[in-house]
Write a protein that holds these residues in place. Structure first.
Motif, PDB file in Angstrom:
ATOM      1  N   GLY A   1       0.824  -1.214   0.000  1.00 55.30           N
ATOM      2  CA  GLY A   1       0.000   0.000   0.000  1.00 55.30           C
ATOM      3  C   GLY A   1       0.858   1.263   0.000  1.00 55.30           C
TER       4      GLY A   1
ATOM      5  N   SER B   1      -7.581   2.739 -10.077  1.00 55.96           N
ATOM      6  CA  SER B   1      -8.436   1.698  -9.494  1.00 55.96           C
ATOM      7  C   SER B   1      -7.999   0.301  -9.922  1.00 55.96           C
TER       8      SER B   1
ATOM      9  N   MET C   1      -5.849  -0.838  -7.263  1.00 57.71           N
ATOM     10  CA  MET C   1      -6.609  -1.187  -6.062  1.00 57.71           C
ATOM     11  C   MET C   1      -7.214  -2.582  -6.197  1.00 57.71           C
TER      12      MET C   1
ATOM     13  N   LEU D   1     -12.129  -3.667  -1.920  1.00 56.07           N
ATOM     14  CA  LEU D   1     -11.114  -3.591  -2.988  1.00 56.07           C
ATOM     15  C   LEU D   1     -11.579  -4.280  -4.266  1.00 56.07           C
TER      16      LEU D   1
ATOM     17  N   ARG E   1     -14.767   1.589  -5.842  1.00 61.37           N
ATOM     18  CA  ARG E   1     -13.665   0.861  -5.212  1.00 61.37           C
ATOM     19  C   ARG E   1     -12.911   1.781  -4.259  1.00 61.37           C
TER      20      ARG E   1
ATOM     21  N   SER F   1     -10.092   3.916  -2.507  1.00 63.55           N
ATOM     22  CA  SER F   1      -8.917   4.622  -3.014  1.00 63.55           C
ATOM     23  C   SER F   1      -7.746   4.255  -2.111  1.00 63.55           C
ATOM     24  N   ILE F   2      -6.533   4.572  -2.536  1.00 64.39           N
ATOM     25  CA  ILE F   2      -5.371   4.183  -1.738  1.00 64.39           C
ATOM     26  C   ILE F   2      -5.349   4.905  -0.382  1.00 64.39           C
TER      27      ILE F   2
ATOM     28  N   PHE G   1      -7.714   3.085   1.778  1.00 60.02           N
ATOM     29  CA  PHE G   1      -7.129   1.784   2.125  1.00 60.02           C
ATOM     30  C   PHE G   1      -6.144   1.932   3.281  1.00 60.02           C
TER      31      PHE G   1
END
Ligand code: I85
Length: 352
Positions: free
Chosen positions: A129, A200, A203, A262, A270, A272-273, A276
């Motif tokens: 990540g 994405s 992800m 994810l 979805r 997003s970083i 996450f």
């Protein structure tokens, strides 16, 4: 890329043979666009990895993006770049730090004595990540995050790092506005959000890797040994996967929840970083139970299928890159049409 400073890339034009001894017999891997070999610095004796690319704008882009990303702790470092002639062809040679620990899942597979735990899986997801966060924060999508591109720096206590920028893409909104297709005055929100499609893709990769880490097999697979079957595509598109027993029975609900977010089929929905990285599970430590997992055993028992798993993921990513590009084209077309429609309306209004 902003953030940490790094000297601008200077591509060396003299023969790399002057600085490095190529260990041609030691092939570290085969990429799509080039071989990866071991080499040795003639002065320091240090072992390095070397990747040869035939010179092209695409190869230059890979080198440039990878070099700028090399400041991140979880991305394989570029040490030197050479422009040399090989077999009458102009080539770019990337010298990287040599990742002596090998691939992520080989390492987990080799874990026998002590069980691989959910908390360790969370630490690994946090490291991957961090690499993706660095890239996305700097408007780059990697688009090829898969098991064979995740390597450890050394055998013991190595650092996990991401490599291969062959499909990486700058997704700067400012960049896309430079294309003469539309003027900034008219740009629609969906055009600005196109960058999210490329991001994405990374992800979704995180979701698949996290799933495999926790059980040892992938969420989507084709049944008949085909790299990617129509049935598998359908399952990916419709988000059909399960958390079967016994492998998943002891895994925490938090982990399953992150995977669901994810592997959401709609890329707009979805995770997003940044989201996450903010998940309790991803923060790790006391937030994650030290439950022993089946992963190591499953990876060992199903070792024969591993190349298939890799092929399937590579194919799914390739499909995704093409599909998202097409969605973007269609959405852009809509926008262009709307713009023309507006002009026509305006003209008609002035006639009235
Ligand atoms: N070291 N995808 C699979 C490798 N150090 N590897 C691949 N694209 C790249 C190979 C094919 C990744 O850009 C790749 C790229 C770069 C590397 C790379 C970079 C730096 C390594 C294609 C090793 C290695 C070295 C010593 C021992 C071991 C591995 O691969 C092992 F532990 F496996 F024995």
């Amino acid at each position: 890329m902003s953030g940490q400073n790094r000297e601008p890339l200077v591509i060396k034009k003299y023969s790399l043979d002057k600085d490095y001894q190529v260990l041609a017999q030691e092939i570290l891997g085969l990429g799509i666009n080039g071989k990866v070999l071991a080499c040795k610095n003639r002065k320091t004796g240090q072992k390095r990895a070397l990747k040869i690319l035939q010179d092209s704008p695409k190869a230059r882009r890979e080198v440039e993006i990878h070099y700028e990303a090399s400041v991140c702790r979880h991305i394989v470092q570029i040490v030197d770049v050479y422009e040399n002639i090989f077999r009458d062809k102009k080539c770019l040679v990337i010298i990287m730090e040599c990742m002596l620990g090998g691939e992520l899942f080989s390492r987990i597979q080799d874990r026998a004595e002590t069980a691989f735990t959910e908390r360790e899986a969370a630490d690994i997801m946090h490291d991957i990540g961090a690499a993706i966060k660095f890239l996305h924060d700097n408007a780059v999508a990697h688009r090829d995050v898969k098991p064979e591109n995740l390597l450890y720096s050394s055998r013991a206590n190595g650092v996990l790092k991401l490599t291969d920028f062959g499909f990486a893409k700058r997704v700067n909104a400012a960049n896309s506005l430079a294309t003469p297709c539309y003027t900034p005055y008219y740009v629609a929100p969906e055009v600005l959000s196109h960058e999210n499609y490329d991001k994405s893709c990374d992800m979704w990769s995180l979701g698949v890797i996290m799933y495999i880490l926790l059980c040892g097999f992938p969420p989507f697979y084709s049944y008949r040994g085909l790299a990617i079957s129509p049935g598998m595509k359908k399952r990916i598109r419709s988000g059909q996967y399960a958390f079967p027993d016994p492998e998943w029975s002891a895994v925490s609900d938090n982990a399953k929840d992150v995977i669901r977010k994810l592997l959401t089929t709609d890329p707009d929905k979805r995770l997003s970083i940044s989201e996450f990285m903010k998940e309790e599970w991803v923060k790790g430590g006391e937030n994650v139970p030290q439950t022993p997992l089946y992963s190591a055993r499953v990876l060992r028992e199903e070792e024969d299928q591993w190349t298939e798993v890799q092929d399937e993921m590579a194919n799914a990513l390739a499909t995704m890159r093409v599909d998202y590009d097409q969605v973007k084209q269609i959405k852009t077309l809509d926008n262009v049409n709307n713009k023309l429609l507006k002009k026509r309306k305006k003209r008609q209004e002035s006639k009235e």
